[in-house]
Design an enzyme around this catalytic site. Structure first.
Site, PDB file in Angstrom:
ATOM      1  N   ASP A   1       4.298  -2.401  -7.602  1.00  0.00           N
ATOM      2  CA  ASP A   1       3.630  -1.283  -6.907  1.00  0.00           C
ATOM      3  C   ASP A   1       3.893   0.034  -7.641  1.00  0.00           C
ATOM      4  O   ASP A   1       3.010   0.890  -7.729  1.00  0.00           O
ATOM      5  CB  ASP A   1       4.136  -1.186  -5.468  1.00  0.00           C
ATOM      6  CG  ASP A   1       3.870  -2.461  -4.684  1.00  0.00           C
ATOM      7  OD1 ASP A   1       2.822  -3.098  -4.944  1.00  0.00           O
ATOM      8  OD2 ASP A   1       4.693  -2.822  -3.825  1.00  0.00           O
TER       9      ASP A   1
ATOM     10  N   GLY B   1       0.823  -1.209   0.000  1.00  0.00           N
ATOM     11  CA  GLY B   1       0.000   0.000   0.000  1.00  0.00           C
ATOM     12  C   GLY B   1       0.852   1.253   0.000  1.00  0.00           C
ATOM     13  O   GLY B   1       0.689   2.151  -0.835  1.00  0.00           O
TER      14      GLY B   1
HETATM   15  O1  RIB Z   1       5.472  -5.309  -3.255  1.00  0.00           O
HETATM   16  C1  RIB Z   1       6.640  -5.167  -2.501  1.00  0.00           C
HETATM   17  C2  RIB Z   1       6.308  -5.097  -1.047  1.00  0.00           C
HETATM   18  O2  RIB Z   1       5.783  -6.322  -0.639  1.00  0.00           O
HETATM   19  C3  RIB Z   1       7.487  -4.860  -0.144  1.00  0.00           C
HETATM   20  O3  RIB Z   1       7.787  -3.490   0.039  1.00  0.00           O
HETATM   21  C4  RIB Z   1       7.082  -5.564   1.138  1.00  0.00           C
HETATM   22  O4  RIB Z   1       6.791  -4.710   2.196  1.00  0.00           O
HETATM   23  C5  RIB Z   1       5.893  -6.429   0.763  1.00  0.00           C
HETATM   24  O5  RIB Z   1       4.753  -5.934   1.275  1.00  0.00           O
END
Ligand code: RIB
Length: 294
Positions: free
Chosen positions: A245, A41
């Site tokens: 992300d 997130g």
């Molecule tokens: O998507 C990468 C993330 O996955 C990392 O930053 C770690 O915290 C896990 O949640």
């Protein structure tokens, strides 16, 4: 400016860099250790803010030293943290091994993230008054589903990253506009290793899908059309943590600005390619000017 609310996890990443990841029962020597703010997130929030979004974070940190560092990191990225709770106990942590190819293996211990089982009135309003809501699966499913439902009821576009992957109930998928699994998650959700086949199955559940394929780029599919492949820029990865992300946070900004999907996906792919060339999750996310220049 695109107004983005992220309802998701906030972790401290404890990262060991190794030549090769150990097998079960094996010990290997590491080369370096770093603590880096992460969490799917928080990573998406930082990526969106750096790409030019106006970002509100809804989540939880613990009442420990990591908690204040994590909150401070989000604030210095320009993210509104008024709705980040401080829960009793430890912050979420992610225990990450990154090898010489940049690939990683991650164990997430939810800590404070696990306490966010339901939304309060201000949190519900924050998810329902944004342009877009970003969701992942590192918070309890009850809160994720509640957020998606509240957002959808008010016409907010919802994007779900189904990670860590788990079976997704219809009461959640009914309120998801765009699903962004990686190829492994797509295979686990559908039973199909072939991303084209997986995309077609997922379109039976949600209107739009992007399946990310690592260095091979991604596949975009919308109901009524055929899946379209997008290549990724060729780069030498040092750490792929947070690439997905970065892709989602950047994509959300571009879509919120009304850019055509093909342009938005290409822009987000450039951002993810920049991310994998630096170590760490939130530390490697590019700024808008860097994405535009790449
Ligand atoms: O998507 C990468 C993330 O996955 C990392 O930053 C770690 O915290 C896990 O949640």
């Amino acid at each position: 400016m695109t107004r983005i609310t992220v309802l998701g996890s906030i972790n401290m990443d404890l990262v060991a860099y190794v030549a090769r990841a150990p097998a079960l029962g094996e010990t290997v020597a590491g080369k370096e250790f770093r603590t880096v703010p992460g969490g799917k997130g928080a990573n998406q929030a930082v990526a969106a803010a750096r790409a030019g979004g106006e970002v509100t974070m809804v989540g939880a940190v613990g009442a420990d030293a990591y908690g204040s560092q994590l909150r401070g990191g989000l604030e210095s990225a320009g993210i509104d943290t008024a709705l980040v709770r401080t829960a009793e106990g430890a912050s979420g942590t992610a225990h990450i091994v990154v090898d010489d190819t940049g690939a990683n293996a991650i164990v997430v211990v939810p800590g404070a993230n696990g306490t966010l089982t339901a939304l309060g009135p201000a949190e519900r309003e924050a998810v329902a008054s944004a342009d877009l809501l970003l969701l992942q699966l590192e918070l309890p499913l009850s809160a994720v589903a509640e957020g998606a439902r509240a957002a959808h009821a008010r016409g907010v576009r919802t994007i779900l990253t189904p990670a860590p992957v788990q079976p997704l109930p219809d009461e959640l998928l009914d309120h998801v506009d765009l699903l962004v699994p990686n190829e492994h998650e797509a295979a686990q959700l559908t039973g199909y290793e072939d991303p084209y086949a997986a995309a077609r199955v997922l379109l039976g559940k949600v209107p739009e899908v992007v399946i990310t394929l690592g260095s091979r780029g991604c596949l975009y599919a919308a109901r009524g059309g055929e899946p379209v492949p997008f290549p990724a820029p060729e780069v030498n990865p040092v750490d792929t943590t947070g690439a997905g992300d970065t892709f989602v946070g950047t994509l959300a900004v571009a879509l919120g600005e009304g850019r055509p999907v093909a342009e938005a996906v290409a822009w987000a792919s450039s951002a993810a390619a920049l991310c994998v060339q630096k170590p760490g999750a939130s530390t490697s996310m590019p700024y808008r000017s860097e994405i535009d220049a790449s």
